[in-house]
Design a protein around this motif. Structure first.
Motif, PDB file in Angstrom:
ATOM      1  N   PRO A 202       0.835  -1.202   0.000  1.00 48.06           N
ATOM      2  CA  PRO A 202       0.000   0.000   0.000  1.00 48.06           C
ATOM      3  C   PRO A 202       0.872   1.254   0.000  1.00 48.06           C
ATOM      4  CG  PRO A 202      -0.518  -1.433   1.890  1.00 48.06           C
ATOM      5  CD  PRO A 202       0.757  -1.936   1.278  1.00 48.06           C
ATOM      6  N   LEU A 203       0.358   2.330  -0.605  1.00 47.82           N
ATOM      7  CA  LEU A 203       0.984   3.639  -0.399  1.00 47.82           C
ATOM      8  C   LEU A 203       0.949   3.921   1.094  1.00 47.82           C
ATOM      9  CD1 LEU A 203      -0.883   5.786  -3.098  1.00 47.82           C
ATOM     10  CD2 LEU A 203       1.563   5.259  -3.110  1.00 47.82           C
ATOM     11  N   THR A 204       1.926   4.668   1.589  1.00 47.31           N
ATOM     12  CA  THR A 204       1.797   5.132   2.971  1.00 47.31           C
ATOM     13  C   THR A 204       1.144   6.518   2.915  1.00 47.31           C
ATOM     14  OG1 THR A 204       3.940   6.187   2.861  1.00 47.31           O
ATOM     15  CG2 THR A 204       3.893   3.924   3.703  1.00 47.31           C
ATOM     16  N   PRO A 205       0.491   6.954   3.995  1.00 49.62           N
ATOM     17  CA  PRO A 205      -0.197   8.249   3.930  1.00 49.62           C
ATOM     18  C   PRO A 205       0.727   9.389   3.506  1.00 49.62           C
ATOM     19  CG  PRO A 205      -0.835   7.058   5.908  1.00 49.62           C
ATOM     20  CD  PRO A 205       0.255   6.252   5.260  1.00 49.62           C
ATOM     21  N   GLY A 206       1.946   9.431   4.055  1.00 46.84           N
ATOM     22  CA  GLY A 206       2.879  10.513   3.733  1.00 46.84           C
ATOM     23  C   GLY A 206       3.305  10.481   2.275  1.00 46.84           C
ATOM     24  N   TYR A 207       3.654   9.299   1.797  1.00 46.42           N
ATOM     25  CA  TYR A 207       4.092   9.152   0.405  1.00 46.42           C
ATOM     26  C   TYR A 207       2.951   9.515  -0.551  1.00 46.42           C
ATOM     27  CZ  TYR A 207       6.280   6.799  -3.648  1.00 46.42           C
ATOM     28  OH  TYR A 207       6.817   6.496  -4.866  1.00 46.42           O
ATOM     29  N   ALA A 208       1.745   9.050  -0.215  1.00 46.89           N
ATOM     30  CA  ALA A 208       0.581   9.335  -1.058  1.00 46.89           C
ATOM     31  C   ALA A 208       0.378  10.847  -1.183  1.00 46.89           C
ATOM     32  CB  ALA A 208      -0.661   8.680  -0.457  1.00 46.89           C
ATOM     33  N   ARG A 209       0.428  11.538  -0.050  1.00 45.88           N
ATOM     34  CA  ARG A 209       0.211  12.995  -0.076  1.00 45.88           C
ATOM     35  C   ARG A 209       1.334  13.697  -0.836  1.00 45.88           C
ATOM     36  NH1 ARG A 209      -1.839  12.295   5.058  1.00 45.88           N
ATOM     37  NH2 ARG A 209       0.215  12.645   5.950  1.00 45.88           N
ATOM     38  N   ASP A 210       2.577  13.242  -0.643  1.00 43.19           N
ATOM     39  CA  ASP A 210       3.706  13.844  -1.362  1.00 43.19           C
ATOM     40  C   ASP A 210       3.543  13.694  -2.874  1.00 43.19           C
ATOM     41  OD1 ASP A 210       4.802  14.559   1.019  1.00 43.19           O
ATOM     42  OD2 ASP A 210       6.375  13.009   1.030  1.00 43.19           O
ATOM     43  N   LEU A 211       3.079  12.527  -3.290  1.00 43.57           N
ATOM     44  CA  LEU A 211       2.890  12.296  -4.731  1.00 43.57           C
ATOM     45  C   LEU A 211       1.875  13.297  -5.289  1.00 43.57           C
ATOM     46  CD1 LEU A 211       2.605   8.390  -5.026  1.00 43.57           C
ATOM     47  CD2 LEU A 211       4.539   9.820  -5.669  1.00 43.57           C
ATOM     48  N   GLU A 212       0.755  13.415  -4.562  1.00 48.67           N
ATOM     49  CA  GLU A 212      -0.292  14.313  -5.060  1.00 48.67           C
ATOM     50  C   GLU A 212       0.192  15.763  -5.063  1.00 48.67           C
ATOM     51  OE1 GLU A 212      -5.006  14.376  -4.759  1.00 48.67           O
ATOM     52  OE2 GLU A 212      -4.074  14.936  -2.877  1.00 48.67           O
ATOM     53  N   HIS A 213       0.869  16.174  -3.986  1.00 54.81           N
ATOM     54  CA  HIS A 213       1.363  17.559  -3.915  1.00 54.81           C
ATOM     55  C   HIS A 213       2.306  17.861  -5.064  1.00 54.81           C
ATOM     56  CE1 HIS A 213       0.482  17.996   0.641  1.00 54.81           C
ATOM     57  NE2 HIS A 213      -0.540  18.259  -0.110  1.00 54.81           N
ATOM     58  N   LEU A 214       3.183  16.899  -5.369  1.00 57.06           N
ATOM     59  CA  LEU A 214       4.149  17.135  -6.438  1.00 57.06           C
ATOM     60  C   LEU A 214       3.437  17.284  -7.794  1.00 57.06           C
ATOM     61  CD1 LEU A 214       7.144  17.505  -6.994  1.00 57.06           C
ATOM     62  CD2 LEU A 214       7.342  15.024  -7.349  1.00 57.06           C
ATOM     63  N   CYS A 215       2.412  16.471  -7.999  1.00 57.33           N
ATOM     64  CA  CYS A 215       1.639  16.594  -9.248  1.00 57.33           C
ATOM     65  C   CYS A 215       1.016  17.979  -9.347  1.00 57.33           C
ATOM     66  CB  CYS A 215       0.542  15.535  -9.328  1.00 57.33           C
ATOM     67  SG  CYS A 215       1.176  13.895  -9.581  1.00 57.33           S
ATOM     68  N   ARG A 216       0.471  18.471  -8.229  1.00 55.72           N
ATOM     69  CA  ARG A 216      -0.149  19.813  -8.248  1.00 55.72           C
ATOM     70  C   ARG A 216       0.919  20.876  -8.490  1.00 55.72           C
ATOM     71  NH1 ARG A 216      -3.846  17.073  -9.501  1.00 55.72           N
ATOM     72  NH2 ARG A 216      -5.039  15.952  -7.960  1.00 55.72           N
ATOM     73  N   GLU A 217       2.045  20.736  -7.818  1.00 58.77           N
ATOM     74  CA  GLU A 217       3.133  21.725  -7.966  1.00 58.77           C
ATOM     75  C   GLU A 217       3.625  21.796  -9.415  1.00 58.77           C
ATOM     76  OE1 GLU A 217       6.518  20.903  -5.320  1.00 58.77           O
ATOM     77  OE2 GLU A 217       7.815  21.699  -6.907  1.00 58.77           O
ATOM     78  N   LYS A 218       3.743  20.633 -10.043  1.00 62.73           N
ATOM     79  CA  LYS A 218       4.305  20.571 -11.401  1.00 62.73           C
ATOM     80  C   LYS A 218       3.240  20.642 -12.492  1.00 62.73           C
ATOM     81  CE  LYS A 218       8.636  19.816 -10.202  1.00 62.73           C
ATOM     82  NZ  LYS A 218       9.704  20.757 -10.520  1.00 62.73           N
ATOM     83  N   ASP A 219       1.972  20.726 -12.078  1.00 59.42           N
ATOM     84  CA  ASP A 219       0.877  20.810 -13.039  1.00 59.42           C
ATOM     85  C   ASP A 219       0.816  19.597 -13.973  1.00 59.42           C
ATOM     86  OD1 ASP A 219      -1.344  22.107 -13.629  1.00 59.42           O
ATOM     87  OD2 ASP A 219      -0.427  23.773 -14.746  1.00 59.42           O
ATOM     88  N   ILE A 220       0.980  18.427 -13.389  1.00 59.93           N
ATOM     89  CA  ILE A 220       0.809  17.193 -14.154  1.00 59.93           C
ATOM     90  C   ILE A 220      -0.338  16.401 -13.524  1.00 59.93           C
ATOM     91  CG2 ILE A 220       3.215  17.085 -14.915  1.00 59.93           C
ATOM     92  CD1 ILE A 220       3.699  14.989 -12.723  1.00 59.93           C
ATOM     93  N   LEU A 221      -0.849  15.424 -14.256  1.00 59.03           N
ATOM     94  CA  LEU A 221      -2.017  14.709 -13.762  1.00 59.03           C
ATOM     95  C   LEU A 221      -1.627  13.585 -12.798  1.00 59.03           C
ATOM     96  CD1 LEU A 221      -4.193  14.542 -17.003  1.00 59.03           C
ATOM     97  CD2 LEU A 221      -4.319  16.178 -15.110  1.00 59.03           C
ATOM     98  N   PHE A 222      -2.510  13.374 -11.840  1.00 54.72           N
ATOM     99  CA  PHE A 222      -2.313  12.350 -10.812  1.00 54.72           C
ATOM    100  C   PHE A 222      -3.318  11.225 -11.101  1.00 54.72           C
ATOM    101  CE2 PHE A 222      -3.089  11.324  -6.086  1.00 54.72           C
ATOM    102  CZ  PHE A 222      -2.037  10.427  -6.055  1.00 54.72           C
ATOM    103  N   MET A 223      -2.807  10.097 -11.600  1.00 53.33           N
ATOM    104  CA  MET A 223      -3.699   9.013 -12.033  1.00 53.33           C
ATOM    105  C   MET A 223      -3.489   7.803 -11.118  1.00 53.33           C
ATOM    106  SD  MET A 223      -3.520   9.320 -16.157  1.00 53.33           S
ATOM    107  CE  MET A 223      -2.054   8.334 -16.466  1.00 53.33           C
ATOM    108  N   VAL A 224      -4.583   7.261 -10.619  1.00 48.99           N
ATOM    109  CA  VAL A 224      -4.492   6.138  -9.685  1.00 48.99           C
ATOM    110  C   VAL A 224      -5.139   4.899 -10.310  1.00 48.99           C
ATOM    111  CG1 VAL A 224      -5.192   5.287  -7.418  1.00 48.99           C
ATOM    112  CG2 VAL A 224      -4.382   7.638  -7.656  1.00 48.99           C
ATOM    113  N   ASP A 225      -4.393   3.807 -10.300  1.00 52.76           N
ATOM    114  CA  ASP A 225      -4.865   2.521 -10.829  1.00 52.76           C
ATOM    115  C   ASP A 225      -5.422   1.705  -9.671  1.00 52.76           C
ATOM    116  OD1 ASP A 225      -5.038  -0.155 -11.573  1.00 52.76           O
ATOM    117  OD2 ASP A 225      -3.199  -0.151 -12.770  1.00 52.76           O
ATOM    118  N   GLU A 226      -6.751   1.549  -9.663  1.00 52.40           N
ATOM    119  CA  GLU A 226      -7.397   0.718  -8.636  1.00 52.40           C
ATOM    120  C   GLU A 226      -8.082  -0.474  -9.292  1.00 52.40           C
ATOM    121  OE1 GLU A 226      -9.008   2.024  -5.131  1.00 52.40           O
ATOM    122  OE2 GLU A 226      -7.833   3.863  -4.990  1.00 52.40           O
ATOM    123  N   VAL A 227      -7.460  -0.976 -10.337  1.00 50.22           N
ATOM    124  CA  VAL A 227      -7.999  -2.142 -11.034  1.00 50.22           C
ATOM    125  C   VAL A 227      -8.145  -3.310 -10.063  1.00 50.22           C
ATOM    126  CG1 VAL A 227      -7.411  -3.899 -12.775  1.00 50.22           C
ATOM    127  CG2 VAL A 227      -7.206  -1.455 -13.326  1.00 50.22           C
TER     128      VAL A 227
END
Ligand SMILES: Cc1ncc(COP(=O)(O)O)c(C=O)c1O
Length: 399
Positions: A202-227
């Motif tokens: 599983p993602l850890t809460p901190g890592y998950a939030r860091d990933l999303e923040h970085l996507c927002r900072e860099k203006d790229i899309l945050f895509m999650v695979d929950e297949v």
């Protein structure tokens, strides 16, 4: 092995492409969390068709919907409006913050749709020449050509060159590497909320939030695979909801129609504007029969509170397995997971343990050679989970 089993095995070798390493089991029928092989032996199924039959095998209520819908309308193609499709879209979108759905047939295709949407949004809505998709070591996103590129593992790519360009992989958990990999050409990151094939990480809460923040900072899309991990299995409807995330694009598949081939990509309105009429399509995607079953599944999940149940049963099973590990030092390295998505990483060779479990009537998966992967139906009896833990303990105690 019985005569019947050997005959089936020989016929398969003669008739089918040899793409699959089969379990030593020819399944004749299933009901709930039970399977029976061609010799009538009964098994507890802790795999559920790889997280697919979340409401159990041959669910009676779903069989009734299938029968009714099969007599009303099965398929007309996406040239027509179909209310069944809208009903499922409405219900899925009500489970999260996203606004639009695209139905297709498999997890890989849902991820293909996500990648196509991300690229088209960047190129046609934002007018940026951005197309690269960043993925993470240990990931698995499917077996189409683009998805073996996304998955990035040599064993899935062997002999299939040229592999499509535009996918970059960074080590799981390494924010510096991710930051360094982002360029003006980056369109999105694609991440599993819980890595499945990669050994239940599983993602850890901190890592998950860091990933999303970085996507927002860099203006790229945050895509999650929950297949694999989506639709209630982890104890929330979507695994990303454990971490308070708001992905731009979400993909899901396996449990969506309890074994019928149905997958979906969900996106917010802004990003979904990247697709216009004719941008993307599929013949079977979201047919009336499939989506009628999907809507009934969401009904049953809500009525029987299966999402919360998955969280509770999974937490108790995880604790029980951790206790086994403490009692028998040197046998279990780690128990990981969320809800009814659990990986037991063994400290001893996994194949013999997995084979013995099958001999004793328990079906689960072995991934990464050492991780027993448990993905039972959300409807499984807790007694079956306890019996599995007792049996595993007994097997490990004699190693
Ligand atoms: C996380 C994840 N993504 C994508 C896929 C591919 O799905 P499918 O086999 O339906 O194409 C899988 C399949 O195991 C998966 O686990």
């Amino acid at each position: 092995m019985s005569q019947t089993f050997n005959t089936i095995k020989e016929q398969e070798e003669a008739l089918l492409c040899r793409t699959y390493g089969r379990y030593p089991l020819a399944v004749a029928k299933g009901k709930g969390s039970r399977l029976w092989d061609c010799d009538g032996k009964e098994y507890v199924d802790l795999l559920a068709g790889i997280a697919v039959t979340a409401l159990g095998h041959c669910n009676e209520e779903l069989a009734q919907v299938m029968e009714r819908q099969a007599r009303k309308l099965i398929h007309v193609s996406n040239l027509f409006y179909q209310e069944e499709q809208l009903e499922l879209a409405r219900r899925l979108l009500a489970t999260c913050h996203l606004d639009k759905a695209f139905f297709c047939n498999s997890g890989a295709e849902a991820n293909e749709a996500a990648v196509k949407l991300a690229r088209r949004y960047m190129q046609r809505v934002l007018n940026k020449n951005a197309y690269e998709i960043i993925t993470f070591s240990g990931c698995f996103h499917g077996r189409t050509l683009a998805m073996i590129a996304a998955t990035g593992q040599e064993r899935f790519q062997d002999g299939f060159a040229p592999i499509p360009e535009g996918f970059i992989q960074v080590p799981w958990g390494d924010m510096d590497a991710l930051r360094a990999a982002i360029t003006p050409k980056t369109a999105a990151i694609l991440v599993e909320a819980v890595q499945g094939e990669g050994g239940i990480r599983p993602l850890t809460p901190g890592y998950a939030r860091d990933l999303e923040h970085l996507c927002r900072e860099k203006d790229i899309l945050f895509m999650v695979d929950e297949v694999q991990c989506g639709l209630g299995r982890t104890g929330t409807m979507w695994a990303f909801q454990h971490f308070g995330l708001q992905p731009d694009i979400l993909t899901s598949a396996k449990a969506l129609a309890n074994g019928l081939p149905l997958a979906v990509m969900l996106a917010g309105d802004k990003v979904a504007a990247g697709f216009v009429t004719g941008s993307h399509a599929t013949t079977f995607g979201g047919g009336a029969l499939l989506t009628a079953v999907g809507a009934k599944i969401l009904d049953i999940m809500e009525r029987d509170k299966l999402v919360a149940r998955a969280g509770e049963l999974g937490a108790r099973l995880k604790t029980r397995l951790e206790t086994v590990g403490k009692k028998l030092p040197g046998t279990i390295r780690e128990v990981r997971g969320l809800g009814l998505m659990i990986g037991v990483e063994l400290a001893i060779p996994g194949k013999a343990i997995w084979e013995e479990l099958i001999r004793r009537g328990f079906v689960c998966n072995l991934t990464q050679d050492a991780v027993l992967r448990l993905l039972p139906a959300l409807t499984i009896d807790e007694a079956d989970l306890t019996a599995f833990a007792d049996t595993l303990e007994d097997i490990l105690a004699t190693r």
